[in-house]
Design a protein around this motif. Structure first.
Motif, short mmCIF file in Angstrom:
data_model
loop_
_atom_site.label_atom_id
_atom_site.label_comp_id
_atom_site.label_asym_id
_atom_site.label_seq_id
_atom_site.Cartn_x
_atom_site.Cartn_y
_atom_site.Cartn_z
N VAL A 9 -0.77 1.82 -10.80
CA VAL A 9 0.53 1.26 -11.33
C VAL A 9 0.89 0.41 -12.32
O VAL A 9 1.33 -0.19 -12.29
N LYS A 10 -0.86 -0.24 -12.88
CA LYS A 10 0.00 -1.60 -13.95
C LYS A 10 0.53 -1.35 -14.95
O LYS A 10 0.43 -0.51 -15.22
N GLY A 11 1.63 -2.29 -15.37
CA GLY A 11 2.13 -2.49 -16.41
C GLY A 11 3.36 -1.28 -16.11
O GLY A 11 4.22 -1.57 -16.83
N PHE B 165 0.64 -0.99 -0.08
CA PHE B 165 -0.02 -0.20 0.07
C PHE B 165 0.64 1.76 -0.02
O PHE B 165 1.80 1.24 0.01
N ARG B 166 0.39 2.24 -0.48
CA ARG B 166 0.89 4.14 -0.05
C ARG B 166 0.41 4.85 -0.09
O ARG B 166 -0.86 4.50 0.11
N GLN B 167 0.65 5.93 0.74
CA GLN B 167 0.39 7.03 1.07
C GLN B 167 0.74 7.77 1.05
O GLN B 167 2.04 8.05 0.94
N GLY B 168 0.33 9.05 -0.38
CA GLY B 168 1.23 9.98 -0.31
C GLY B 168 0.74 11.73 0.45
O GLY B 168 -0.66 11.81 1.45
N GLY C 1 6.71 1.42 6.93
CA GLY C 1 7.14 2.12 5.68
C GLY C 1 8.25 2.28 5.10
O GLY C 1 8.94 2.43 5.78
N THR C 2 8.43 3.23 3.70
CA THR C 2 9.52 3.34 3.55
C THR C 2 8.97 4.46 2.33
O THR C 2 8.41 4.07 1.04
N GLN C 3 10.18 5.71 2.48
CA GLN C 3 9.32 6.29 1.48
C GLN C 3 10.31 6.44 0.24
O GLN C 3 10.98 6.51 0.00
N VAL C 4 9.13 6.64 -0.63
CA VAL C 4 9.46 6.61 -2.04
C VAL C 4 9.33 8.39 -2.67
O VAL C 4 7.70 8.92 -2.45
N THR C 5 9.94 9.01 -2.93
CA THR C 5 10.08 10.61 -3.35
C THR C 5 10.92 10.46 -4.76
O THR C 5 11.41 10.22 -5.09
N GLU D 190 3.96 11.08 -9.34
CA GLU D 190 2.90 11.15 -8.61
C GLU D 190 2.59 9.28 -7.85
O GLU D 190 1.79 8.93 -6.97
N ASP D 191 3.74 8.74 -7.56
CA ASP D 191 4.09 7.40 -7.05
C ASP D 191 4.72 7.84 -6.39
O ASP D 191 4.63 6.83 -4.81
N SER D 192 5.21 9.66 -5.38
CA SER D 192 6.19 9.70 -4.44
C SER D 192 4.79 9.20 -3.19
O SER D 192 3.51 9.71 -3.00
#
Length: 125
Positions: free
Chosen positions: A63-65, A37-40, A118-122, A88-90
């Protein structure tokens, strides 16, 4: 009880790739479904991908593909390969165990199952 620890989050440019990992320990043999899961910022939590004990896989529409969920053979690690990343994937990405079955997986509430920290993606444009 299942314990989960995510890693692999980082800051990348749009179009780049990251691979997130989630190490598991505890009663993993009882787990029938695992998910990311993710939460921006200022966004609701969103189901990214899930894999169940039969190997059935589902992805969130956004995120498909581009993203691929996988597990190692021992099912001790859950992975999320993320390609063609967009700003927007951040967000904070969470690994979880015991997601709801079938098409309801993305609605699994935060107080159900086991979750990592959690791990942060920016992703910058």
């Amino acid at each position: 009880q299942v314990r989960l620890v995510e890693s692999g989050g980082d800051s990348v440019q749009a179009g780049g790739s990251l691979r997130l990992s989630c190490g598991t320990s505890g009663d993993t043999y009882k787990t029938h479904c695992m998910a990311w899961f993710r939460q921006g910022p200022e966004k609701e939590r969103e189901g990214v991908a899930r894999i169940d004990s039969n190997g059935e896989i589902d992805y969130g529409e956004s995120v498909k593909g581009r993203f691929t969920i996988s597990q190692d053979n021992a099912k001790k690690f859950l992975y999320l390969q993320m390609n063609m990343l967009k700003p927007e994937d951040s967000g904070m990405y969470y690994c979880m165990a015991d997601c709801w079955p079938g098409s309801s997986w993305s609605k699994t509430p935060f107080n159900f199952g086991s979750w990592g920290q959690g791990t942060q993606v920016t992703v910058s444009s």
